[in-house]
Design an enzyme around this catalytic site. Sequence first.
Site, PDB file in Angstrom:
ATOM      1  N   ASP A 184      38.803  39.438  92.212  1.00 50.59           N
ATOM      2  CA  ASP A 184      40.094  39.545  92.880  1.00 50.59           C
ATOM      3  C   ASP A 184      40.049  38.855  94.240  1.00 50.59           C
ATOM      4  OD1 ASP A 184      38.318  41.387  93.943  1.00 50.59           O
ATOM      5  OD2 ASP A 184      39.518  43.140  93.461  1.00 50.59           O
ATOM      6  N   GLU A 215      45.633  48.991  90.607  1.00 55.01           N
ATOM      7  CA  GLU A 215      45.973  50.279  91.202  1.00 55.01           C
ATOM      8  C   GLU A 215      46.591  51.216  90.162  1.00 55.01           C
ATOM      9  OE1 GLU A 215      44.732  50.807  93.933  1.00 55.01           O
ATOM     10  OE2 GLU A 215      45.347  49.513  95.566  1.00 55.01           O
ATOM     11  N   ASP A 253      40.882  55.719  94.633  1.00 51.11           N
ATOM     12  CA  ASP A 253      42.042  56.049  93.796  1.00 51.11           C
ATOM     13  C   ASP A 253      41.830  55.664  92.335  1.00 51.11           C
ATOM     14  OD1 ASP A 253      42.206  53.303  93.839  1.00 51.11           O
ATOM     15  OD2 ASP A 253      44.240  53.211  94.664  1.00 51.11           O
ATOM     16  N   HIS A 268      40.853  52.625  91.223  1.00 48.38           N
ATOM     17  CA  HIS A 268      41.073  51.218  90.850  1.00 48.38           C
ATOM     18  C   HIS A 268      39.761  50.522  90.525  1.00 48.38           C
ATOM     19  CE1 HIS A 268      40.830  50.079  95.390  1.00 48.38           C
ATOM     20  NE2 HIS A 268      39.770  49.535  94.829  1.00 48.38           N
TER      21      HIS A 268
HETATM   22  C1  F6R Z   1      36.536  44.253  95.056  1.00 46.39           C
HETATM   23  C2  F6R Z   1      36.912  45.204  94.014  1.00 46.39           C
HETATM   24  C3  F6R Z   1      37.251  46.604  94.360  1.00 46.39           C
HETATM   25  C4  F6R Z   1      36.065  47.352  94.959  1.00 46.39           C
HETATM   26  C5  F6R Z   1      36.453  48.788  95.286  1.00 46.39           C
HETATM   27  C6  F6R Z   1      35.310  49.552  95.918  1.00 46.39           C
HETATM   28  O1  F6R Z   1      36.282  42.990  94.492  1.00 46.39           O
HETATM   29  O2  F6R Z   1      36.935  44.832  92.899  1.00 46.39           O
HETATM   30  O3  F6R Z   1      37.694  47.261  93.199  1.00 46.39           O
HETATM   31  O4  F6R Z   1      35.015  47.338  94.048  1.00 46.39           O
HETATM   32  O5  F6R Z   1      37.541  48.790  96.167  1.00 46.39           O
HETATM   33  O6  F6R Z   1      34.994  48.954  97.147  1.00 46.39           O
HETATM   34  P1  F6R Z   1      33.633  49.340  97.893  1.00 46.39           P
HETATM   35  O7  F6R Z   1      32.520  48.913  97.011  1.00 46.39           O
HETATM   36  O8  F6R Z   1      33.689  48.564  99.178  1.00 46.39           O
HETATM   37  O9  F6R Z   1      33.679  50.816  98.091  1.00 46.39           O
END
Ligand code: F6R
Length: 260
Positions: free
Chosen positions: A67, A143, A136, A138
């Site tokens: 992403d 989301e 959440d 995701h």
């Molecule tokens: C980023 C992504 C997000 C993160 C998630 C957790 O490329 O795909 O889904 O994996 O927001 O983020 P961290 O690892 O920083 O807690």
Amino acid sequence: MNVVTLPSTEAIAELAAKHYVEVLTAKPDAVLGFATGSSPLPTYNRLVELCDAGDVSFADARGFLLDEYAGLPKDHPQNYRTWLNEQFISKVNFQEGAVQGPEGDKDDPFAAAAKYEKALVDAGGVDFQILGIGTDGHIAFNEPGGSLSSLTHPQVLNEQTLVDNARFFDGDVNQVPKYSITQGLGTILRAKDIILIAQGEQKAEAIAAMVEGGVSVRWPASVLQFHNSVTVILDEAAASQLKEKDFYQYVWEREQELRA
Ligand code: F6R
């Protein structure tokens, strides 16, 4: 889903890095899917060490980011491509241009998303994908409330995600971009093999919903229950709300014995 709980960040990174080595040994030109953020970073650091030692090579591999924020300049430090390049890609032996991400700086994010989805298909799909998870639920930036079969698309970010990610933007939620371009859940499900890493108490509710809850757009990661090759690697805190944690650990250990 295999679920394993490990005692330290180092042990988590070692297990995930070992899997990269296995994947790249079996298929040196594998297509790798990369998450950004804090969860995979220790694994990337370990891979840099292994690459320096000659124990793994990315020379023939290709990569795709999950992403990208929409609307951030290309050279912004929190632009996911810039971040991943600085933290990992430039430190190992990928060929120039071998790793790509969604183009978050284009005027038409729908066209940019469609182009990226096509690039993934044209590359033959992702052989191995590493994931984190949001508080959440995701994965990538899918989301709650989206489609369980979505393809790469522009995504409005949830308030919770903006708050969670403010730590990367001087603690200021107003600096966090409100949109992203993300691989969809349907896109991620096409990856042949997946590892998801989660650490910390703040991930415990999402992990329990993903592993033991019903499949629901309320917890997008729960769609991984439909995938036949997912390994979830947790620390004790992230595993703390799992009701059957001990059983998963037992199964994991027996499976390692079977594979030995
Ligand atoms: C980023 C992504 C997000 C993160 C998630 C957790 O490329 O795909 O889904 O994996 O927001 O983020 P961290 O690892 O920083 O807690």
